[in-house]
Design a protein around this motif. Sequence first.
Motif, PDB file in Angstrom:
ATOM      1  N   TRP A  23      -4.581  -2.272  -7.434  1.00 57.34           N
ATOM      2  CA  TRP A  23      -3.780  -3.466  -7.684  1.00 57.34           C
ATOM      3  C   TRP A  23      -2.891  -3.819  -6.491  1.00 57.34           C
ATOM      4  O   TRP A  23      -2.948  -4.925  -5.948  1.00 57.34           O
ATOM      5  N   LEU A  24      -2.101  -2.844  -6.043  1.00 55.76           N
ATOM      6  CA  LEU A  24      -1.188  -3.107  -4.931  1.00 55.76           C
ATOM      7  C   LEU A  24      -1.900  -3.134  -3.583  1.00 55.76           C
ATOM      8  O   LEU A  24      -1.382  -3.692  -2.618  1.00 55.76           O
ATOM      9  N   GLY A  25      -3.071  -2.513  -3.540  1.00 54.29           N
ATOM     10  CA  GLY A  25      -3.817  -2.480  -2.276  1.00 54.29           C
ATOM     11  C   GLY A  25      -4.830  -3.597  -2.142  1.00 54.29           C
ATOM     12  O   GLY A  25      -5.663  -3.560  -1.219  1.00 54.29           O
ATOM     13  N   GLN A  48       0.832  -1.211   0.000  1.00 52.09           N
ATOM     14  CA  GLN A  48       0.000   0.000   0.000  1.00 52.09           C
ATOM     15  C   GLN A  48       0.865   1.259   0.000  1.00 52.09           C
ATOM     16  O   GLN A  48       0.587   2.214  -0.730  1.00 52.09           O
ATOM     17  N   ILE A  49       1.915   1.240   0.826  1.00 46.69           N
ATOM     18  CA  ILE A  49       2.839   2.388   0.860  1.00 46.69           C
ATOM     19  C   ILE A  49       3.534   2.539  -0.483  1.00 46.69           C
ATOM     20  O   ILE A  49       3.684   3.658  -1.004  1.00 46.69           O
ATOM     21  N   ALA A  50       3.920   1.419  -1.088  1.00 48.51           N
ATOM     22  CA  ALA A  50       4.559   1.457  -2.406  1.00 48.51           C
ATOM     23  C   ALA A  50       3.633   2.068  -3.445  1.00 48.51           C
ATOM     24  O   ALA A  50       4.068   2.849  -4.309  1.00 48.51           O
ATOM     25  N   TRP A  57      -9.507   2.715  -0.010  1.00 47.63           N
ATOM     26  CA  TRP A  57      -8.651   3.694   0.659  1.00 47.63           C
ATOM     27  C   TRP A  57      -7.292   3.792  -0.035  1.00 47.63           C
ATOM     28  O   TRP A  57      -6.785   4.891  -0.282  1.00 47.63           O
ATOM     29  N   THR A  58      -6.695   2.639  -0.349  1.00 52.69           N
ATOM     30  CA  THR A  58      -5.385   2.661  -1.006  1.00 52.69           C
ATOM     31  C   THR A  58      -5.481   3.286  -2.380  1.00 52.69           C
ATOM     32  O   THR A  58      -4.631   4.095  -2.771  1.00 52.69           O
ATOM     33  N   ALA A  59      -6.535   2.940  -3.131  1.00 49.35           N
ATOM     34  CA  ALA A  59      -6.726   3.526  -4.460  1.00 49.35           C
ATOM     35  C   ALA A  59      -6.906   5.037  -4.371  1.00 49.35           C
ATOM     36  O   ALA A  59      -6.325   5.801  -5.154  1.00 49.35           O
TER      37      ALA A  59
END
Length: 203
Positions: free
Chosen positions: A74-76, A4-6, A81-83
């Motif tokens: 994708w990464l989240g 998520q940080i990435a 929230w991540t998006a």
Amino acid sequence: MILQIAAVVLSYLLGSVSFSVLIGRFMKGVDVRQHGSGNAGATNTLRVLGKGPAIMVLLLDVCKGIAAVWLGYWLGGGSQWTAALAGIAAIAGHNWPLYFHFRGGKGIATAIGVLATLCFFPALIAGIIAILSIVITRYVSLGSLIFVILTPWMILVLGYSWPLFWSSLIICVFAVWRHRSNIRKLIQGKENRLGSKGGDRLG
């Protein structure tokens, strides 16, 4: 959590790619931030370089926002929230680009990409009203502000999720802050209209 940080960091780096600056340098050997309004965005590119480059910048900046949101999904692992945070990071990158001494644009085109991807119908309704306001008044800044202010309310009215509402509200605050000089000019009746001769157009 690392992914998520990435997503957020990568989205900021993507947002930091200032297409108006790159296209201005490639096509005319100029930095658009040194001309017209000094803003690194599609409207100032229109004033300085003309319609073709401005359309190119607009589309590419919108695509930054779209790509950032999908990267966040994708990464989240599908997290809204991540998006949303990835989209906000892309707008922050556009406004304060790492690669260009933190002197960027106002983030509206990238915000269009972000909001249209996160919540298409609220953004569409707000966008139609914003475009009508630009057609009627020829104030791009007014239309931009109407878009970012209306979208959170459309999200509430249409019953979308709270993460989308709060994220759109943060995007709205970003945009209003970046447009504070335009707001002053609108109140004073001194704001440039779309197509006005007041810009610093290069031949």
